[in-house]
Design a protein around this motif. Sequence first.
Motif, short mmCIF file in Angstrom:
data_model
loop_
_atom_site.label_atom_id
_atom_site.label_comp_id
_atom_site.label_asym_id
_atom_site.label_seq_id
_atom_site.Cartn_x
_atom_site.Cartn_y
_atom_site.Cartn_z
N PHE A 147 13.98 6.18 -3.13
CA PHE A 147 12.77 5.54 -2.62
C PHE A 147 12.05 6.46 -1.64
O PHE A 147 10.82 6.60 -1.67
N GLN A 148 12.82 7.09 -0.74
CA GLN A 148 12.22 7.93 0.29
C GLN A 148 11.52 9.14 -0.33
O GLN A 148 10.41 9.51 0.06
N GLU A 149 12.17 9.75 -1.32
CA GLU A 149 11.58 10.91 -1.98
C GLU A 149 10.26 10.54 -2.66
O GLU A 149 9.27 11.27 -2.57
N ARG A 150 10.26 9.40 -3.33
CA ARG A 150 9.04 8.96 -4.01
C ARG A 150 7.95 8.57 -3.00
O ARG A 150 6.76 8.82 -3.23
N TRP A 151 8.35 7.96 -1.93
CA TRP A 151 7.39 7.57 -0.87
C TRP A 151 6.76 8.82 -0.26
O TRP A 151 5.54 8.87 -0.05
N ASP A 152 7.57 9.81 -0.01
CA ASP A 152 7.07 11.05 0.56
C ASP A 152 6.15 11.77 -0.42
O ASP A 152 5.19 12.44 -0.01
N GLY A 153 6.45 11.66 -1.71
CA GLY A 153 5.59 12.28 -2.72
C GLY A 153 4.27 11.58 -2.89
O GLY A 153 3.25 12.19 -3.24
N GLY A 154 4.26 10.27 -2.66
CA GLY A 154 3.03 9.48 -2.71
C GLY A 154 2.56 9.17 -4.12
O GLY A 154 3.08 9.66 -5.12
N VAL B 144 0.85 -1.19 0.00
CA VAL B 144 0.00 0.00 0.00
C VAL B 144 0.89 1.25 0.00
O VAL B 144 1.66 1.48 0.93
N ILE B 145 0.77 2.02 -1.07
CA ILE B 145 1.54 3.25 -1.23
C ILE B 145 0.71 4.42 -0.71
O ILE B 145 -0.48 4.51 -1.01
N ILE C 240 1.23 6.89 -7.57
CA ILE C 240 1.84 5.91 -8.47
C ILE C 240 3.22 6.32 -8.95
O ILE C 240 3.93 5.50 -9.54
N ASN C 241 3.63 7.56 -8.70
CA ASN C 241 4.99 7.96 -9.05
C ASN C 241 6.03 7.12 -8.31
O ASN C 241 7.19 7.04 -8.74
N PHE C 242 5.62 6.52 -7.21
CA PHE C 242 6.54 5.66 -6.47
C PHE C 242 7.05 4.53 -7.37
O PHE C 242 8.19 4.08 -7.25
N LEU C 243 6.19 4.06 -8.28
CA LEU C 243 6.57 2.96 -9.17
C LEU C 243 7.60 3.38 -10.20
O LEU C 243 8.20 2.54 -10.87
N GLY C 244 7.81 4.69 -10.34
CA GLY C 244 8.82 5.19 -11.27
C GLY C 244 10.15 5.48 -10.61
O GLY C 244 11.00 6.16 -11.19
N SER C 245 10.35 4.95 -9.38
CA SER C 245 11.59 5.22 -8.65
C SER C 245 12.82 4.84 -9.47
O SER C 245 13.82 5.57 -9.49
N PHE C 246 12.74 3.67 -10.12
CA PHE C 246 13.82 3.22 -11.00
C PHE C 246 13.20 2.50 -12.19
O PHE C 246 12.08 1.98 -12.13
N ALA C 247 13.95 2.45 -13.28
CA ALA C 247 13.40 1.98 -14.56
C ALA C 247 13.17 0.47 -14.60
O ALA C 247 12.44 -0.02 -15.46
N ASP C 248 13.80 -0.28 -13.68
CA ASP C 248 13.77 -1.74 -13.80
C ASP C 248 12.95 -2.43 -12.72
O ASP C 248 13.04 -3.65 -12.55
N LEU C 249 12.11 -1.69 -12.00
CA LEU C 249 11.39 -2.30 -10.87
C LEU C 249 10.45 -3.41 -11.30
O LEU C 249 10.22 -4.36 -10.54
N MET C 250 9.87 -3.30 -12.51
CA MET C 250 8.94 -4.33 -12.97
C MET C 250 9.60 -5.30 -13.95
O MET C 250 8.90 -6.12 -14.56
N PHE C 251 10.94 -5.24 -14.04
CA PHE C 251 11.63 -6.13 -14.98
C PHE C 251 12.71 -6.97 -14.32
O PHE C 251 13.09 -8.01 -14.86
N ASP C 252 13.19 -6.55 -13.17
CA ASP C 252 14.30 -7.25 -12.52
C ASP C 252 13.87 -7.61 -11.09
O ASP C 252 13.52 -6.73 -10.30
#
Length: 538
Positions: A269-276, A214-215, A278-290
């Motif tokens: 990760f912390q910056e994206r978490w604080d921003g809240g 849960v984000i 679905i942008n959290f999923l864009g933290s890095f380019a390979d999260l859904m591939f690796d």
Amino acid sequence: MSATPSHTDYDVLVVGAGFSGLYLLHRLRSEGHRVRVVERAPEVGGTWYWNRYPGARCDVESVDYSYSWDEDLQQEWDWTEKYPAQHDILAYLTHVADRFDLRKDIDFETTLTGAEWDESTSVWTATASDGRRYRARFLLMAVGCLSVPKDIDLPGFDAFTGRVLRTYDWPEGEDLAGHRVGVVGTGSTGAQVIPALAKTVADLTVVQRTPNFVIPTRNRPLNDGELDEIKADYPDRRVRNRTHPAGVFRDDNPKTTFEVDDAEREATFQERWDGGGINFLGSFADLMFDQAANDAVAEFVHAKIDETVDDPTTADALKPMSYPLGAKRPVVATDYYETYNRDNVRLVDVKTTPLDTFTPTGFRLADGTEYQVDTMVLATGFDAFTGAFTTVDIRGTGGRRLSDIWNQDGAKTHLGLGAAGFPNMIIVAGVGSPSVLANMITAIEQHVEWISRLLDTMRSEGYTTIEAQEDAQEAWVQTVEEVAGMTLWPNGDSGSWYRGANIDGKVQIFMPYAAGVVEYGAAIDKSAANGYEGFILS
């Protein structure tokens, strides 16, 4: 039927008056087609009419979760929050229906029970539950991906004699203040309704089968002048949305997870978490591939759960361990983990201690522990993508039932638009298209514009029918599977509704197209440019 094709009642019958149906009605009617819409609800809105449960909110920003096809509309409507609540979205769609005088062509409280293709006249005849019949050249299924709830599969549930509420059809004005309430389900709906109910009920017992990532939403009112700036930027903003795979612009980080050092990774990760959001999923380019990258972001979220939830046992139970973050629909909610620190909230983890049975006054676990509740709230999910089709008796060429075919072979389409054996039935933003893996409004507009172009071509060139070729359909289903197989999406645990695994006996194939709206748009435009390649026009 004795009628000839020139005497059909309508050119187009649209099923559903949500975002898809309203745009189809407006656009096709303005292009000279005779259009009728049938809608089982008494009002427009689709999923945003039915899902009135406390805390219901969209996880796409309000200014993007709106139509782009009318400049005056997008300039005159004022959103008030970053993420729109259900009642705000419904008010927006009600305004659209009034502003464009759409209601005169909609039959409300009309449930479609069947539709049959007549090969001799090339006409669909559809039947409603009240006996009304509609004849139309085209049957456009704008029914949504999440519109039919799954059957209740809880042991002994019939024994419970208290009140039962289902989130998809929440009674208007319902107030559970002071009640002892149980909630089953911790997906997107559960994660929204649980914090909302916890603020008012006397006692809240959450029955969790599978924990979700849960984000935090970080929702807020739009600041002074912020909406004006967005409206001024709307032309460019809409272009950015349509050129991003998710159908909504995200500030995606082009770096991969392990090309940076530990400090930068944690800070990102912390910056994206604080921003809240679905942008959290864009933290890095390979999260859904690796998988290793996904493990890193999952570990970060697990640590956040530990930081937030006071009780270590509860915190551990809330940590997803069996699937990658994002492989199930990402959950975005407000104060979800914080809610478990309230004195009136308890978590019951039935993966650790299985649910034995429901009782007249609550439920019992396998170890004999009993819980007493007055009201059970079921947030147990949907028969995604297919439920709105297989619950209707749709018969194509040779009288073949769509439900029989999809129940036996899986939900197969060509380009997410047509099914072999069902001429002139066109699906809008559903199985075989990006749909739920994208901003639905971007996906819907992409479909409606393609359908508009198709009907104009057929009218101008004298074509009567269009039907998906079976070999093209099989190839597209394989493409959808292969694209998903390049990602971590297929690893979404045994219960992922992306594959239909949450429904007992449902044939499992990956149903949304994971490459996104840009690649998908290229595919459907290529088909149109090549004489609607993969379809049979006659």
